[in-house]
Write a protein that holds these residues in place. Structure first.
Motif, mmCIF file in Angstrom:
data_model
loop_
_atom_site.group_PDB
_atom_site.id
_atom_site.type_symbol
_atom_site.label_atom_id
_atom_site.label_comp_id
_atom_site.label_asym_id
_atom_site.label_seq_id
_atom_site.Cartn_x
_atom_site.Cartn_y
_atom_site.Cartn_z
ATOM 1 N N UNK A 41 -2.774 -4.561 3.067
ATOM 2 C CA UNK A 41 -3.160 -4.194 1.692
ATOM 3 C C UNK A 41 -3.726 -2.787 1.595
ATOM 4 N N UNK A 42 -4.464 -2.366 2.627
ATOM 5 C CA UNK A 42 -5.139 -1.066 2.622
ATOM 6 C C UNK A 42 -5.041 -0.473 4.024
ATOM 7 N N UNK A 43 -5.133 0.859 4.104
ATOM 8 C CA UNK A 43 -5.291 1.495 5.420
ATOM 9 C C UNK A 43 -6.751 1.931 5.538
ATOM 10 N N UNK A 44 -7.456 1.410 6.540
ATOM 11 C CA UNK A 44 -8.875 1.710 6.746
ATOM 12 C C UNK A 44 -8.991 2.928 7.668
ATOM 13 N N UNK A 45 -9.725 3.947 7.209
ATOM 14 C CA UNK A 45 -9.827 5.203 7.959
ATOM 15 C C UNK A 45 -11.286 5.468 8.327
ATOM 16 N N UNK B 191 -7.009 -4.905 5.981
ATOM 17 C CA UNK B 191 -7.052 -3.444 6.083
ATOM 18 C C UNK B 191 -7.043 -3.038 7.557
ATOM 19 N N UNK B 192 -5.877 -2.800 8.137
ATOM 20 C CA UNK B 192 -5.834 -2.331 9.529
ATOM 21 C C UNK B 192 -6.557 -0.994 9.675
ATOM 22 N N UNK B 193 -7.300 -0.835 10.773
ATOM 23 C CA UNK B 193 -8.066 0.395 11.001
ATOM 24 C C UNK B 193 -7.306 1.327 11.934
ATOM 25 N N UNK B 194 -7.042 2.533 11.426
ATOM 26 C CA UNK B 194 -6.251 3.515 12.170
ATOM 27 C C UNK B 194 -6.903 3.917 13.496
ATOM 28 N N UNK B 195 -8.232 3.683 13.618
ATOM 29 C CA UNK B 195 -8.959 4.076 14.825
ATOM 30 C C UNK B 195 -8.290 3.542 16.097
ATOM 31 N N UNK C 192 -11.137 -5.907 7.826
ATOM 32 C CA UNK C 192 -10.688 -4.719 8.560
ATOM 33 C C UNK C 192 -10.372 -5.187 9.977
ATOM 34 N N UNK C 193 -9.273 -4.716 10.537
ATOM 35 C CA UNK C 193 -8.959 -5.099 11.921
ATOM 36 C C UNK C 193 -8.325 -3.913 12.626
ATOM 37 N N UNK C 194 -8.978 -3.469 13.721
ATOM 38 C CA UNK C 194 -8.463 -2.350 14.505
ATOM 39 C C UNK C 194 -7.683 -2.846 15.692
ATOM 40 N N UNK C 195 -8.399 -3.137 16.790
ATOM 41 C CA UNK C 195 -7.707 -3.494 18.031
ATOM 42 C C UNK C 195 -6.871 -4.767 17.911
ATOM 43 N N UNK C 196 -7.315 -5.715 17.087
ATOM 44 C CA UNK C 196 -6.558 -6.970 16.966
ATOM 45 C C UNK C 196 -5.149 -6.702 16.419
ATOM 46 N N UNK D 138 -17.818 -6.740 -7.256
ATOM 47 C CA UNK D 138 -17.574 -6.194 -5.917
ATOM 48 C C UNK D 138 -16.853 -7.177 -5.006
ATOM 49 N N UNK D 139 -15.935 -6.654 -4.207
ATOM 50 C CA UNK D 139 -15.300 -7.468 -3.178
ATOM 51 C C UNK D 139 -16.065 -7.266 -1.862
ATOM 52 N N UNK D 140 -15.978 -8.268 -0.999
ATOM 53 C CA UNK D 140 -16.691 -8.229 0.281
ATOM 54 C C UNK D 140 -15.707 -7.923 1.408
ATOM 55 N N UNK D 141 -15.955 -6.805 2.080
ATOM 56 C CA UNK D 141 -15.103 -6.403 3.208
ATOM 57 C C UNK D 141 -15.917 -6.476 4.491
ATOM 58 N N UNK D 142 -15.267 -6.885 5.580
ATOM 59 C CA UNK D 142 -15.957 -7.006 6.867
ATOM 60 C C UNK D 142 -15.230 -6.153 7.901
ATOM 61 N N UNK D 143 -16.039 -5.497 8.751
ATOM 62 C CA UNK D 143 -15.473 -4.524 9.687
ATOM 63 C C UNK D 143 -16.111 -4.672 11.068
ATOM 64 N N UNK D 144 -15.267 -5.006 12.060
ATOM 65 C CA UNK D 144 -15.721 -5.028 13.447
ATOM 66 C C UNK D 144 -15.526 -6.374 14.118
ATOM 67 N N UNK D 145 -14.749 -6.369 15.197
ATOM 68 C CA UNK D 145 -14.553 -7.591 15.973
ATOM 69 C C UNK D 145 -13.780 -8.679 15.258
ATOM 70 N N UNK D 146 -12.939 -8.273 14.304
ATOM 71 C CA UNK D 146 -12.154 -9.290 13.577
ATOM 72 C C UNK D 146 -10.932 -9.691 14.404
#
Ligand code: DX5
Ligand code: ZN
Length: 215
Positions: free
Chosen positions: A28-32, A4-8, A193-197, A168-176
């Motif tokens: 798979x998903x767009x993370x907002x 889930x790429x993060x639009x941030x 979730x991956x933003x800057x990467x 439930x699925x496990x999602x992780x956010x930050x520094x990926x």
């Protein structure tokens, strides 16, 4: 692995162009990431931007609300057509009620934990959520360093999910990135979730492919 790429971390001056590569990618998903300057010490974007992005995006939306009183915005998030509505455990008193309202609005309820919030607090609502999002940085900013204790938390959460029979699925956010992504895959994460990467790369689709290949 789901990604889930993060639009941030996107180029907000070129949202059309960013959504073009994104829609064609294997993401798979767009993370907002919605921030209010109260729950977290930063402000990101609100519904006018979200509506524009929702129109441009052909993939499911994963809306992460880093705001106080997220229950006030269930209708607005549902109107975006979001698949997941992620609300912070720390921002709510009546978790069960809000998760039910999110489901009644036609979305998949998801609960998010800050790094210092133990997964064991979820034992009585784990069967009412379709996703648990573990923050692997303190929420509020992109580009931060991954907190390694998250790996242990993922294992404890996986055990809780298995023992409770939760779906439930496990999602992780930050520094990926590739290194932390590999460790998270081994620990039992389902969604990264991956933003800057991703958005910081000259070839973001390639970064998505690399993360997706982790298992
Ligand atoms: C942080 C946000 C994240 C952020 C991740 O508070 O919830 O979704 O965009 O950014 P990276 O991947 O750069 O750590
Ligand atoms: Zn997020």
């Amino acid at each position: 692995m789901l990604v889930a790429p993060s639009l941030l971390a996107a180029d907000f001056g070129n949202l059309e162009r960013e959504m073009q590569w994104f829609n064609q990618s294997k993401a798979d998903l767009l993370h907002l990431d919605v921030m209010d300057g109260v729950f977290v010490p930063n402000i990101s974007f609100g519904f006018p931007v979200l509506k524009h992005v929702a129109r441009l995006c052909t993939k499911p939306l994963d809306v992460h609300l880093m705001i106080v009183e997220p229950q006030k915005f269930i209708r607005e998030v549902a109107d975006l057509g979001a698949r997941y509505m992620n609300v912070h455990y720390e921002a709510l008193t009546h978790h069960h009620r809000v998760l039910q309202q999110i489901r009644e609005a036609g979305m998949k309820p998801a609960i998010t934990l800050c790094p210092s919030t133990p997964v064991e607090l979820l034992s009585d609502i784990i069967c009412d959520v379709d996703m648990v999002l573990l923050m692997s940085v303190n929420p509020g900013f992109g580009g931060q360093k991954f907190i390694p204790q998250t790996l242990e938390k993922v294992k404890r959460l996986r055990k809780l999910i298995t023992e409770s029979g939760s779906q439930a699925v496990i999602e992780i956010d930050g520094g990926v990135n590739m290194e932390t992504g590999r460790q998270l895959a081994e620990a039992g994460a389902d969604v990264l979730v991956a933003g800057s990467f991703v958005f910081g790369s000259n070839d973001p689709s390639d970064r998505v492919d690399a993360l997706k290949a982790l298992s």
